[in-house]
Design a protein around this motif. Structure first.
Motif, short mmCIF file in Angstrom:
data_model
loop_
_atom_site.label_atom_id
_atom_site.label_comp_id
_atom_site.label_asym_id
_atom_site.label_seq_id
_atom_site.Cartn_x
_atom_site.Cartn_y
_atom_site.Cartn_z
N ILE A 98 55.54 45.03 49.49
CA ILE A 98 54.91 43.81 48.99
C ILE A 98 55.37 42.67 49.88
O ILE A 98 56.57 42.47 50.10
CB ILE A 98 55.34 43.51 47.53
N ALA A 99 54.42 41.91 50.42
CA ALA A 99 54.74 40.78 51.29
C ALA A 99 54.08 39.52 50.75
O ALA A 99 53.08 39.58 50.02
CB ALA A 99 54.25 41.05 52.72
N ASP A 100 54.64 38.37 51.11
CA ASP A 100 54.15 37.12 50.56
C ASP A 100 52.90 36.59 51.24
O ASP A 100 52.29 35.64 50.73
CB ASP A 100 55.25 36.05 50.62
N GLY A 212 34.51 25.98 39.91
CA GLY A 212 34.88 24.72 40.56
C GLY A 212 35.91 24.89 41.66
O GLY A 212 36.37 23.92 42.25
N GLY A 213 36.29 26.13 41.94
CA GLY A 213 37.26 26.39 43.00
C GLY A 213 38.63 26.63 42.43
O GLY A 213 39.10 25.91 41.54
N TYR A 214 39.29 27.66 42.92
CA TYR A 214 40.62 28.01 42.41
C TYR A 214 41.46 28.49 43.58
O TYR A 214 41.01 29.31 44.38
CB TYR A 214 40.53 29.11 41.36
N ARG A 215 42.69 27.98 43.65
CA ARG A 215 43.60 28.40 44.71
C ARG A 215 44.89 28.91 44.08
O ARG A 215 45.76 28.12 43.72
CB ARG A 215 43.89 27.24 45.66
N GLY A 216 44.98 30.20 43.95
CA GLY A 216 46.21 30.80 43.45
C GLY A 216 47.04 31.33 44.61
O GLY A 216 46.62 31.28 45.77
N PHE A 217 48.23 31.81 44.32
CA PHE A 217 49.05 32.35 45.40
C PHE A 217 48.46 33.66 45.90
O PHE A 217 47.74 34.36 45.19
CB PHE A 217 50.50 32.53 44.95
N LYS A 218 48.76 33.97 47.13
CA LYS A 218 48.27 35.19 47.76
C LYS A 218 49.43 36.14 48.03
O LYS A 218 50.58 35.73 48.11
CB LYS A 218 47.54 34.87 49.06
N ALA A 219 49.12 37.40 48.17
CA ALA A 219 50.13 38.40 48.52
C ALA A 219 49.43 39.60 49.14
O ALA A 219 48.19 39.71 49.11
CB ALA A 219 50.94 38.83 47.29
N TYR A 220 50.23 40.47 49.72
CA TYR A 220 49.70 41.68 50.35
C TYR A 220 50.55 42.86 49.89
O TYR A 220 51.78 42.78 49.87
CB TYR A 220 49.77 41.57 51.88
#
Length: 310
Positions: A98-100, A212-220
């Motif tokens: 799991i990476a950020d 309306g657009g949403y920006r949550g955190f991302k991960a891989y």
């Protein structure tokens, strides 16, 4: 009396979590990639120069020995002591990484988990990296994971109820699906879902949060437990190996307890080779998945990499 001179630290007085490693140090100690590809990847090391010069057998290994052997963390050959070896074995294993960040060059921290245990890697103050070994008791792993992926930066609330839908990506429908989610276009989502023969409810539910657009955190996340890495260059190189790789790039819709994932997963009819110069493997294994998690356990959610849809 001179002022400003830093006191020399005896590394024998430090705990494992306080030790600092360079990318080159960990390449030597891991004999290749870390399992989450945060520290050692083609953007953190010039692998072409590594292949040509083989510094891990010469100056990089000598640097590890010169710095860590006097304090007992490694021996005169560069072999780690039992405590360090246990953490390195967990970090470097072919497990779930799991990476950020999805992009290799931007990754700053991660965790590898599997049969050999679990270990994280984080930026060290002043530069370099520090290890974060997990306890042997696996019931404590979610709490340890949250010490790295802290709730303040990675919030994740329990979903009101579970839900899952996934469909293979074809043509321009992926773009249409993304627009419909962002616009809360329930009619289009229903049409696209029916065309795929899947339940539209999870997508429609998610769109209420993303309108309306949403920006949550991302991960891989990548699951390499069924992958045999290549050692053709003398060190562990997963990308040149073979096996049933699964991975997901995701955006967390935190308030909904949901993950919107863009995934790849090996399935019947696909090659086991991970060498994919023309992108065929990625195209033929790509799909989108929407998943809701009532537990609110972020680690549990991230480890739930979906299978390729039927």
């Amino acid at each position: 009396m001179l002022f400003g001179r830093k006191k020399k630290v005896d590394l024998a007085d430090l705990t494992l979590e306080e030790l600092r490693f360079s990318t080159e140090d960990l390449f030597v100690l891991l004999n290749g990639y870390d399992g989450c590809a945060v520290v050692v990847n083609p953007f953190k090391l010039r692998l072409d120069l590594v292949e040509e010069k083989k510094p891990e057998r010469g100056p990089w290994r000598r640097a590890v020995v010169d710095r860590l052997a006097p304090s007992g963390w490694v021996d005169e050959e560069g072999n780690p002591n039992p405590e360090l070896e246990c953490a390195l074995r967990a970090l470097g294993q072919m497990g779930v990484g799991i990476a950020d960040k999805p992009a290799s060059r931007k990754r700053t921290m991660g965790v590898t988990l599997g049969a050999e245990g679990a270990c994280g890697v984080v930026p060290a103050p002043g530069g370099g990296w520090q290890l974060r070994p997990f306890p042997d008791d696996r019931s404590l792993w979610p709490a340890k994971f949250r010490e790295i992926f802290v709730p303040r930066r990675y919030p994740f609330s329990p979903a009101e109820r579970g839900g899952h839908v996934s469909f293979a990506e074809e043509g321009n429908e992926g773009e249409a699906f993304g627009r419909a989610l962002a616009q809360g276009d329930e009619a289009t989502l229903a049409v696209l879902a029916r065309r795929k023969g899947v339940d539209p409810e999870p997508a429609i539910r998610l769109s209420a949060y993303m309108k309306g657009g949403y920006r949550g955190f991302k991960a891989y996340v990548q699951d390499m437990t069924e992958v045999e890495p290549s050692y053709e260059m003398g060190w562990r190189w997963p990308d040149g190996g073979r096996g049933k790789l699964r991975m997901r790039q995701l955006v967390a819709v935190s308030k909904a307890g949901a993950l919107l994932s863009f995934c790849n997963a090996w399935h019947e009819g696909m090659s086991l080779s991970l060498d994919d110069p023309d992108g065929e493997w990625k195209r033929k294994t790509a799909f989108t998945s929407i998943d809701f998690y009532p537990s609110g356990d972020l680690l549990e959610a991230l480890l739930d990499i979906p299978d390729y849809p039927e």
